[in-house]
Design a protein around this motif. Structure first.
Motif, PDB file in Angstrom:
ATOM      1  N   GLU A 249       0.955  -1.084   0.048  1.00  0.00           N
ATOM      2  CA  GLU A 249      -0.163  -0.079   0.111  1.00  0.00           C
ATOM      3  C   GLU A 249       0.673   1.164   0.109  1.00  0.00           C
ATOM      4  N   ILE A 250       2.065   1.309   0.738  1.00  0.00           N
ATOM      5  CA  ILE A 250       2.948   2.251   0.784  1.00  0.00           C
ATOM      6  C   ILE A 250       3.415   2.502  -0.664  1.00  0.00           C
ATOM      7  N   GLU A 251       3.795   1.546  -1.245  1.00  0.00           N
ATOM      8  CA  GLU A 251       4.814   1.529  -2.527  1.00  0.00           C
ATOM      9  C   GLU A 251       3.388   2.176  -3.629  1.00  0.00           C
ATOM     10  N   SER A 252       2.436   1.639  -3.535  1.00  0.00           N
ATOM     11  CA  SER A 252       1.219   2.065  -4.095  1.00  0.00           C
ATOM     12  C   SER A 252       1.220   3.726  -4.132  1.00  0.00           C
ATOM     13  N   LEU A 253       0.971   4.037  -2.809  1.00  0.00           N
ATOM     14  CA  LEU A 253       0.654   5.687  -2.576  1.00  0.00           C
ATOM     15  C   LEU A 253       1.856   6.374  -2.994  1.00  0.00           C
ATOM     16  N   ARG A 254       3.222   5.775  -2.891  1.00  0.00           N
ATOM     17  CA  ARG A 254       4.064   6.712  -3.369  1.00  0.00           C
ATOM     18  C   ARG A 254       4.325   6.783  -4.900  1.00  0.00           C
ATOM     19  N   ALA A 255       4.079   5.848  -5.770  1.00  0.00           N
ATOM     20  CA  ALA A 255       3.783   5.769  -6.942  1.00  0.00           C
ATOM     21  C   ALA A 255       2.680   6.766  -7.364  1.00  0.00           C
ATOM     22  N   ASP A 256       1.493   6.655  -6.440  1.00  0.00           N
ATOM     23  CA  ASP A 256       0.479   7.740  -7.161  1.00  0.00           C
ATOM     24  C   ASP A 256       1.006   9.214  -6.666  1.00  0.00           C
ATOM     25  N   LEU A 257       1.615   9.348  -5.654  1.00  0.00           N
ATOM     26  CA  LEU A 257       2.264  10.605  -5.356  1.00  0.00           C
ATOM     27  C   LEU A 257       3.343  11.223  -6.358  1.00  0.00           C
ATOM     28  N   ALA A 258       4.074  10.314  -6.599  1.00  0.00           N
ATOM     29  CA  ALA A 258       4.908  10.590  -7.742  1.00  0.00           C
ATOM     30  C   ALA A 258       4.289  11.048  -9.139  1.00  0.00           C
ATOM     31  N   PHE A 259       3.236  10.290  -9.393  1.00  0.00           N
ATOM     32  CA  PHE A 259       2.540  10.609 -10.612  1.00  0.00           C
ATOM     33  C   PHE A 259       1.913  11.852 -10.701  1.00  0.00           C
ATOM     34  N   TYR A 260       1.002  12.077  -9.582  1.00  0.00           N
ATOM     35  CA  TYR A 260       0.407  13.316  -9.503  1.00  0.00           C
ATOM     36  C   TYR A 260       1.309  14.604  -9.294  1.00  0.00           C
ATOM     37  N   THR A 261       2.684  14.074  -8.498  1.00  0.00           N
ATOM     38  CA  THR A 261       3.566  15.340  -8.690  1.00  0.00           C
ATOM     39  C   THR A 261       4.046  15.677  -9.986  1.00  0.00           C
ATOM     40  N   ARG A 262       4.162  14.717 -10.771  1.00  0.00           N
ATOM     41  CA  ARG A 262       4.659  14.997 -12.165  1.00  0.00           C
ATOM     42  C   ARG A 262       3.398  15.656 -12.943  1.00  0.00           C
ATOM     43  N   LEU A 263       2.155  15.187 -12.678  1.00  0.00           N
ATOM     44  CA  LEU A 263       1.155  15.712 -13.340  1.00  0.00           C
ATOM     45  C   LEU A 263       0.819  17.217 -13.212  1.00  0.00           C
ATOM     46  N   ILE A 264       1.126  17.653 -11.991  1.00  0.00           N
ATOM     47  CA  ILE A 264       1.020  19.312 -11.750  1.00  0.00           C
ATOM     48  C   ILE A 264       2.420  19.835 -11.884  1.00  0.00           C
ATOM     49  N   GLY A 265       3.310  19.259 -12.445  1.00  0.00           N
ATOM     50  CA  GLY A 265       4.660  19.785 -12.868  1.00  0.00           C
ATOM     51  C   GLY A 265       5.498  19.981 -11.429  1.00  0.00           C
ATOM     52  N   GLY A 266       5.358  19.246 -10.388  1.00  0.00           N
ATOM     53  CA  GLY A 266       6.145  19.514  -9.243  1.00  0.00           C
ATOM     54  C   GLY A 266       7.489  19.035  -9.241  1.00  0.00           C
ATOM     55  N   ASP A 267       7.993  18.273 -10.315  1.00  0.00           N
ATOM     56  CA  ASP A 267       9.292  17.955 -10.595  1.00  0.00           C
ATOM     57  C   ASP A 267      10.163  18.711 -11.390  1.00  0.00           C
ATOM     58  N   GLU A 268      11.255  18.158 -11.748  1.00  0.00           N
ATOM     59  CA  GLU A 268      12.321  19.065 -12.763  1.00  0.00           C
ATOM     60  C   GLU A 268      12.062  18.842 -14.007  1.00  0.00           C
ATOM     61  N   GLN A 269      10.864  18.011 -14.317  1.00  0.00           N
ATOM     62  CA  GLN A 269      10.766  17.632 -15.967  1.00  0.00           C
ATOM     63  C   GLN A 269       9.986  18.635 -16.221  1.00  0.00           C
ATOM     64  N   ALA A 270      10.406  19.073 -17.643  1.00  0.00           N
ATOM     65  CA  ALA A 270      10.406  20.235 -18.567  1.00  0.00           C
ATOM     66  C   ALA A 270       8.633  20.164 -18.697  1.00  0.00           C
ATOM     67  N   PRO A 271       8.192  21.250 -18.438  1.00  0.00           N
ATOM     68  CA  PRO A 271       6.365  21.121 -18.631  1.00  0.00           C
ATOM     69  C   PRO A 271       6.173  20.677 -20.106  1.00  0.00           C
TER      70      PRO A 271
END
Length: 246
Positions: free
Chosen positions: A98-120
């Motif tokens: 469950e923790i790994e799933s939540l981490r993956a979801d968090l990483a996904f939605y962080t990328r979705l809102i542009g919260g990491d270093e990926q170019a928009p």
């Protein structure tokens, strides 16, 4: 002085064998008395000796019964402990998943809102492959997303290309060699925030893949490619890769 006459004696004949019978009877009586005394003594001695033995046997039986009860309690406690341990392990495993799933979801939605270093902009969030049993086919799921703020809906075509080894030499398989004839132009996508594109590819005979390239061709925009390791996609790793030149 008057003279007292002498007493009269009468002589009676003795029956033959009467004295011997009396002697034998007396001896038999003595023997019976001695035998009875000996038997009574042995019985009394045996009873006295058996009493301590019976007491010791009873004590041993009580101790055996007590040890059996203690063993049963220990075995029951061990079984309860084993069940509790197994339940705890399953709970920890479930919590870890469950923790790994939540981490993956968090990483996904962080990328979705542009919260990491990926170019928009348009990007590939994940690609997972699953082998089809008994064939050289693989089903896949590609997760696409847009990380630009206030982005507009985007649509276009997606294709996959493989790099690997065939016949001992480096080889490359284009999407047209991997896909069904009806999808050789590519798989369509259309979304604003994210979308999962599903499909299937079939490896050519003797081809061993090493890398997989995901090419996105948005309508009205430039095409670009994401490069992923084949082994990583089989393991289901959810990672963003640096864009390469088309």
């Amino acid at each position: 002085m008057p003279v007292t006459p002498p007493p009269d004696y009468s002589v009676r004949p003795r029956l033959p064998g009467s004295h011997e019978r009396r002697v034998v009877a007396v001896l038999l009586a003595l023997l019976l008395l001695l035998g009875a005394s000996f038997t009574l003594g042995r019985w009394s001695a045996g009873r006295g000796a058996a009493a301590p033995g019976q007491a010791a046997s009873a004590a041993a039986q009580d101790e055996i019964q007590a040890l059996k009860q203690q063993l049963a309690i220990v075995q029951r406690d061990r079984q309860v402990m084993r069940v509790a341990t197994d339940a705890l392990r399953r709970t920890l495993s479930d919590r870890g998943a469950e923790i790994e799933s939540l981490r993956a979801d968090l990483a996904f939605y962080t990328r979705l809102i542009g919260g990491d270093e990926q170019a928009p902009g348009l990007g590939v969030a994940a690609l997972t492959l699953s082998p089809v049993a008994g064939t050289r086919g693989y089903t896949f799921t590609v997760t696409l997303l847009q990380t630009a703020r206030d982005s507009n809906p985007v649509h276009g075509l997606m294709t996959l290309t493989l790099q690997g080894v065939q016949g001992g030499r480096a080889a490359r398989c284009a999407w047209a060699q991997l896909a069904d004839a009806r999808q050789r132009d590519g798989l369509p996508f259309a979304f604003k925030y994210f979308q999962q594109v599903h499909g299937m590819l079939v490896l050519p005979p003797g081809f061993v893949p090493a890398r997989i390239h995901v090419t996105l061709k948005p309508a009205g925009g430039a095409a670009f490619t994401r490069d992923l390791a084949w082994a990583g996609t089989l393991a289901g790793k959810d990672t963003i890769h640096v864009p390469q030149n088309p």
